[in-house]
Scaffold this motif. Structure first.
Motif, PDB file in Angstrom:
ATOM      1  N   THR A  44       0.887  -1.139  -0.001  1.00 47.40           N
ATOM      2  CA  THR A  44       0.038   0.018   0.092  1.00 47.40           C
ATOM      3  C   THR A  44       0.715   1.182   0.049  1.00 47.40           C
ATOM      4  OG1 THR A  44      -0.066  -0.207   2.422  1.00 47.40           O
ATOM      5  CG2 THR A  44      -1.900  -1.224   1.154  1.00 47.40           C
ATOM      6  N   LYS A  45       2.304   1.169   0.427  1.00 49.12           N
ATOM      7  CA  LYS A  45       3.117   2.405   0.285  1.00 49.12           C
ATOM      8  C   LYS A  45       3.934   2.464  -0.796  1.00 49.12           C
ATOM      9  CE  LYS A  45       3.361   2.281   5.382  1.00 49.12           C
ATOM     10  NZ  LYS A  45       4.244   1.974   6.623  1.00 49.12           N
ATOM     11  N   GLU A  46       4.202   1.325  -1.641  1.00 48.12           N
ATOM     12  CA  GLU A  46       4.851   1.538  -2.819  1.00 48.12           C
ATOM     13  C   GLU A  46       4.770   0.602  -3.825  1.00 48.12           C
ATOM     14  OE1 GLU A  46       8.984   0.775  -1.479  1.00 48.12           O
ATOM     15  OE2 GLU A  46       8.489  -1.060  -0.452  1.00 48.12           O
ATOM     16  N   THR A  47       4.781   0.968  -5.169  1.00 52.79           N
ATOM     17  CA  THR A  47       4.461   0.081  -6.297  1.00 52.79           C
ATOM     18  C   THR A  47       5.569  -0.960  -6.335  1.00 52.79           C
ATOM     19  OG1 THR A  47       6.046   1.150  -7.738  1.00 52.79           O
ATOM     20  CG2 THR A  47       3.952   1.979  -7.585  1.00 52.79           C
ATOM     21  N   ALA A  48       5.309  -2.052  -7.141  1.00 58.13           N
ATOM     22  CA  ALA A  48       6.209  -3.446  -7.420  1.00 58.13           C
ATOM     23  C   ALA A  48       7.537  -2.741  -7.843  1.00 58.13           C
ATOM     24  CB  ALA A  48       5.682  -4.181  -8.361  1.00 58.13           C
ATOM     25  N   VAL A  49       7.585  -1.959  -8.785  1.00 62.80           N
ATOM     26  CA  VAL A  49       8.864  -1.368  -9.149  1.00 62.80           C
ATOM     27  C   VAL A  49       9.776  -0.659  -7.955  1.00 62.80           C
ATOM     28  CG1 VAL A  49      10.008   0.327 -10.783  1.00 62.80           C
ATOM     29  CG2 VAL A  49       8.114  -0.923 -11.542  1.00 62.80           C
ATOM     30  N   GLU A  50       9.164   0.009  -7.378  1.00 62.95           N
ATOM     31  CA  GLU A  50       9.597   0.676  -6.190  1.00 62.95           C
ATOM     32  C   GLU A  50      10.120   0.108  -5.039  1.00 62.95           C
ATOM     33  OE1 GLU A  50       7.322   5.033  -6.418  1.00 62.95           O
ATOM     34  OE2 GLU A  50       6.543   3.232  -4.995  1.00 62.95           O
ATOM     35  N   LEU A  51       9.464  -1.285  -4.794  1.00 64.50           N
ATOM     36  CA  LEU A  51       9.723  -2.332  -3.726  1.00 64.50           C
ATOM     37  C   LEU A  51      11.038  -2.847  -4.559  1.00 64.50           C
ATOM     38  CD1 LEU A  51       9.344  -4.309  -1.468  1.00 64.50           C
ATOM     39  CD2 LEU A  51       7.487  -5.284  -3.082  1.00 64.50           C
ATOM     40  N   MET A  52      10.947  -3.228  -5.590  1.00 65.78           N
ATOM     41  CA  MET A  52      12.175  -3.890  -5.980  1.00 65.78           C
ATOM     42  C   MET A  52      13.383  -3.136  -6.187  1.00 65.78           C
ATOM     43  SD  MET A  52      10.756  -6.926  -6.007  1.00 65.78           S
ATOM     44  CE  MET A  52      12.522  -7.556  -6.130  1.00 65.78           C
ATOM     45  N   LYS A  53      13.212  -1.969  -6.485  1.00 68.85           N
ATOM     46  CA  LYS A  53      14.337  -0.978  -6.344  1.00 68.85           C
ATOM     47  C   LYS A  53      14.821  -0.920  -5.092  1.00 68.85           C
ATOM     48  CE  LYS A  53      13.149   2.213 -10.326  1.00 68.85           C
ATOM     49  NZ  LYS A  53      12.924   3.752 -10.533  1.00 68.85           N
ATOM     50  N   ARG A  54      13.917  -0.858  -3.933  1.00 70.09           N
ATOM     51  CA  ARG A  54      14.426  -0.859  -2.732  1.00 70.09           C
ATOM     52  C   ARG A  54      15.152  -2.354  -2.261  1.00 70.09           C
ATOM     53  NH1 ARG A  54      11.793  -1.748   2.197  1.00 70.09           N
ATOM     54  NH2 ARG A  54       9.759  -2.224   1.256  1.00 70.09           N
ATOM     55  N   VAL A  55      14.816  -3.265  -2.694  1.00 70.93           N
ATOM     56  CA  VAL A  55      15.592  -4.455  -2.407  1.00 70.93           C
ATOM     57  C   VAL A  55      17.013  -4.656  -3.091  1.00 70.93           C
ATOM     58  CG1 VAL A  55      15.194  -6.894  -2.703  1.00 70.93           C
ATOM     59  CG2 VAL A  55      13.079  -5.888  -2.067  1.00 70.93           C
ATOM     60  N   LEU A  56      16.958  -4.252  -4.441  1.00 72.89           N
ATOM     61  CA  LEU A  56      18.147  -4.238  -5.089  1.00 72.89           C
ATOM     62  C   LEU A  56      19.141  -3.227  -4.470  1.00 72.89           C
ATOM     63  CD1 LEU A  56      16.674  -4.633  -8.778  1.00 72.89           C
ATOM     64  CD2 LEU A  56      18.077  -6.138  -7.653  1.00 72.89           C
ATOM     65  N   SER A  57      18.468  -2.097  -3.978  1.00 69.43           N
ATOM     66  CA  SER A  57      19.375  -1.149  -3.455  1.00 69.43           C
ATOM     67  C   SER A  57      20.212  -1.829  -2.149  1.00 69.43           C
ATOM     68  CB  SER A  57      18.747   0.236  -2.897  1.00 69.43           C
ATOM     69  OG  SER A  57      19.550   1.078  -2.328  1.00 69.43           O
ATOM     70  N   GLU A  58      19.335  -2.255  -1.591  1.00 70.16           N
ATOM     71  CA  GLU A  58      20.102  -2.936  -0.250  1.00 70.16           C
ATOM     72  C   GLU A  58      20.873  -4.329  -0.633  1.00 70.16           C
ATOM     73  OE1 GLU A  58      17.108  -3.583   2.837  1.00 70.16           O
ATOM     74  OE2 GLU A  58      16.464  -1.517   2.465  1.00 70.16           O
ATOM     75  N   CYS A  59      20.711  -4.654  -2.037  1.00 71.55           N
ATOM     76  CA  CYS A  59      21.920  -5.808  -2.366  1.00 71.55           C
ATOM     77  C   CYS A  59      23.047  -5.032  -3.212  1.00 71.55           C
ATOM     78  CB  CYS A  59      20.958  -6.757  -3.307  1.00 71.55           C
ATOM     79  SG  CYS A  59      20.006  -7.532  -2.491  1.00 71.55           S
TER      80      CYS A  59
END
Length: 229
Positions: A44-59
């Motif tokens: 509800t807080k972020e789109t799928a692309v934003e979510l995966m950008k965040r996951v990748l950023s932390e990787c």
């Protein structure tokens, strides 16, 4: 309306990764967009692309690092449950396995014998006529083969436009025509001659190299090229 709380299928079409892939090809998408297609939705807080950008950023934006994450580690992100985590891990595993696969060597087809040896196993037991087109690159490496008619070879059943279309779509520069004679009679018919000439003229117009038209029987073959025709 903002797309931040919408599933991908609710986004404007020009913003959807799936539609972008269809329009521009997979290579045009970022890693986050490709992963977003797999997970389908964010939170509800972020789109799928934003979510995966965040996951990748932390990787550190490294797919190898992402591939080392466990289901539990991925599930710590809001918007990723077990099903999405398993999908991500499966995709990463497929990527690793692909790296170990050898590139399949394309078969070289440059002679009537090559055409016969390639097509004979598919045609030797047929009790009706089939016509196939073989599409090659400039090095005579096979790109694909496609059946263009079944049940008889005539000018109405073999559409020269379809042959040319197949060649253009496959980026082929060399084509060969092949059909079988279930009767075992190796000699070309008058209809075979007419079709061969139509294909030859069409290839000449489109600057394609017409390698041959081969008639296959269970015991041998006839080559228009080898017979100077």
């Amino acid at each position: 309306m903002s797309t931040e709380k919408l599933n991908i299928n609710q986004w404007a079409e020009e913003d959807r990764p799936r539609e972008k892939l269809m329009r521009q090809g997979a290579e045009a998408l970022s890693d986050a967009e490709l992963l977003a297609i797999l997970v389908g939705s964010g939170s509800t807080k972020e789109t799928a692309v934003e979510l995966m950008k965040r996951v990748l950023s932390e990787c550190d934006n490294n797919l190898n690092t992402l591939g080392k994450m466990t289901i539990g580690e991925l599930c710590k992100y809001n918007g990723i449950g077990e099903a999405k985590a398993i999908t991500i891990i499966a995709a990463c595993e497929l990527g690793k396995r692909r790296q170990h696969e050898k590139v399949k060597e394309r078969k070289k087809i440059s002679t009537s014998q090559d055409i016969y040896e390639y097509m004979h196993p598919m045609m030797q037991d047929l009790n009706t006529e089939e016509a196939w087109v073989l599409l090659m690159n400039q090095n005579f490496k096979l790109i694909k083969s496609a059946r263009i008619s079944r049940g008889g070879i005539t000018e109405t059943s073999v559409d020269v436009r379809i042959i040319i279309k197949e060649a253009v779509l496959a980026n082929a520069t060399v084509i060969a025509l092949c059909h079988n004679h279930p009767s075992g009679n190796i000699e070309p018919s008058a209809e075979d001659n007419r079709i061969t000439e139509k294909v030859r003229m069409a290839c000449k117009t489109m600057r394609l190299h017409f390698l041959d038209h081969v008639i296959v029987t269970d015991g041998g073959y006839y080559s228009f090229h080898d017979n100077g025709r």
